[in-house]
Write a protein that holds these residues in place. Structure first.
Motif: not given
Length: 504
Positions: A359-361, A352-353, A330-338, A321-325
């Motif tokens: 690419x896992x469903x 989610x991240x 724009x991924x920074x806010x998502x990481x902090x929230x996650x 999740x960290x790598x993805x963000x």
């Protein structure tokens, strides 16, 4: 698993450019409308855009043919998608797209890029002058895909402890990588070497001739810069314009490339934590985001939070999740929230991240992104550091790069047990090619900025264009970068030496 966007080493083949002659002229594609592809990906097609699909046959092994596809069952199918604007005028030709990986789908990327600048897509100046051609490289998605890693083994890989310190845990990761290598070897045998970057670059010339272009126009991101650079060395006189964004240094070996990524992700993470400290209203894990993420990883290792269906947010999933963000600002806010949600017992943001990266469903099924990523990287890689050397680097890099060093070190196990012969790409000058634009982002985690000048220098005709921004790749995110790249693609106006674009 090494982070997508990384590459593995090659060696200098003496600069014998185009030594096997040009690729064969594939038959003209039999284009058929395929509006179902954008509908499946984003729910609709872009306004004023037509989508057509086709496949071409290429030799499975360009080294073993006269340059023509045969009827003996050894061919591979390369899937193409063409996006053509209804407002097209003064057409220059086709613009071939590769999003990187290796393993990323160029067909999917062409669809996303077709939606125009309001959605982060290509500028109208480009879509009015070019057909946009997305292709899935050999082994990827719709092009004779390689698939040999089970969903269970991919879950184990991504969920595994990022830094297995105990010998038992490290040995378990070794065994997992050994099993994956043996499974892929049993399924494909020596055909695995055919998924190399050089073979894919020769496919690109077959695509060029199939669509009727005298010269190639190409936009490659991340690993796509390595693919484009390989093409330029093999077919320098077939190049019209190449944009290589998110540059890879082809001359670095496996260890140097992995350490470069560890340094790049560590720097990008520092940029994220500095942003948190500056904007605590947008970052619920401020003021010390590094401590919050480190604590989340430690807790996930000791007692992972369970999510829907009992899935555990292990330290591996938190790490990815960290790598993805870090791939986009724009991924920074998502990481902090996650991370904040994980503190409260809800791992959904982490999943989610991480799942977007892998690419896992929702059902736990994967695309073949990482099967192809492994097959290409291992076909390209001639070096094997050895398990003992990797174990030693894990300890050393843990000290130098506290969050990313050890995981990037053990990631080198991926190709250690790969059974097939290797086919390293060339690493020399593109003698006879016109100027090639090489774009670098100063805050890029996956292809660190230091590699930009190295790729440009290796090619001998590279011109560096710098974005002083964050995230992985630059075009077409800012007006300055977009204007410079568009002028090059359309009018062949090369950016000024040392041209730099501000973050905003």
């Amino acid at each position: 698993m090494l982070a997508a966007g990384c590459t593995l080493p090659g060696f200098d083949r003496g600069g014998d450019n185009n030594r096997r002659g040009p690729a064969s002229t594939a038959g003209a594609p039999d284009w058929k409308p395929c509006p179902d592809i954008p509908r499946k990906l984003v729910g609709r097609g872009a306004a004023n855009m037509r989508y057509d699909c086709a496949t071409i046959a290429v030799p499975g092994d360009w080294n073993a043919t006269t340059g023509k596809a045969t009827g003996d069952g050894s061919n591979l199918e390369i899937a193409l998608l063409r996006v053509r604007s209804s407002k097209q005028q003064n057409r220059i030709g086709s613009l071939l797209i590769n999003p990187g990986g290796p393993g990323g789908s160029g067909i999917d990327s062409a669809v996303y890029l077709s939606f125009g600048p309001s959605f982060g897509g290509l500028p109208d100046d480009v879509t009015r002058r070019f057909d946009i051609i997305g292709f899935d490289p050999r082994g990827v998605s719709r092009s004779s895909p390689v698939k040999c890693i089970s969903d269970a083994d991919l879950d184990s890989t991504f969920g595994y402890e990022p830094d297995p310190e105990s010998q038992a845990s490290f040995d378990g990761l070794v065994a997992l990588n050994r099993r994956i290598g043996e499974t892929c070897g049993d399924r494909y045998g020596e055909r695995l070497r055919l998924f190399s970057t050089e073979q894919a670059a020769r496919d690109m010339d077959a695509i060029r001739t199939a669509v009727g272009d005298e010269k190639l126009n190409y936009l490659g991101f991340s690993y796509g810069t390595l693919l484009g650079a390989t093409y330029a060395q093999l077919f320098p006189r077939n190049v019209r314009a190449l944009v290589l964004d998110g540059a890879v240094d082809p001359r670095q070996d496996l260890i140097a490339g992995s350490e470069s990524q560890a340094k790049g992700f560590e720097r990008a993470f520092d940029n994220f934590t500095n942003w948190c400290a500056r904007t605590p209203r947008d970052c619920p894990i401020a003021p010390d985001a590094r401590a919050a993420v480190t604590e989340a990883l430690d807790k996930a290792q000791a007692s992972p939070v369970r999510g829907e269906g009992g899935r555990e947010a292990t330290a591996g999933w938190v790490f990815y999740a960290v790598i993805s963000s870090l791939y986009t600002e724009s991924g920074w806010e998502k990481l902090a929230a996650a991370i904040e949600s994980l503190r409260g017992g809800n791992p959904k943001g982490v999943f989610d991240l991480a799942d977007a990266y892998a690419e896992r469903d929702a059902e736990g099924h994967y695309t073949n992104l990482f099967d192809a990523n492994l097959a290409v990287n291992c076909a390209d890689d001639e070096s094997r550091p050895g398990v003992d050397r990797i174990r030693a680097l894990q300890s050393q890099w843990r000290t130098k790069y506290p969050l990313f060093g050890a995981p990037l070190a053990v990631g080198m196990l991926s190709c250690e047990f790969w059974p097939a012969q290797r086919d390293p790409y060339p690493t020399g000058a593109a003698v006879g090619a016109p100027p090639i634009v090489v774009v670098g982002t100063t805050g890029d985690p996956a292809t660190p900025y230091e590699q930009t000048a190295k790729l440009a220098d290796m090619l001998g005709v590279g011109r560096v264009l710098t974005w002083e921004g964050e995230g992985h790749t630059a075009y077409p995110q800012t007006r300055c970068i977009t204007d410079a790249v568009d002028a090059y693609l359309v009018d062949l106006k090369v950016p000024a030496e040392g041209e730099r674009c501000p973050a905003r």
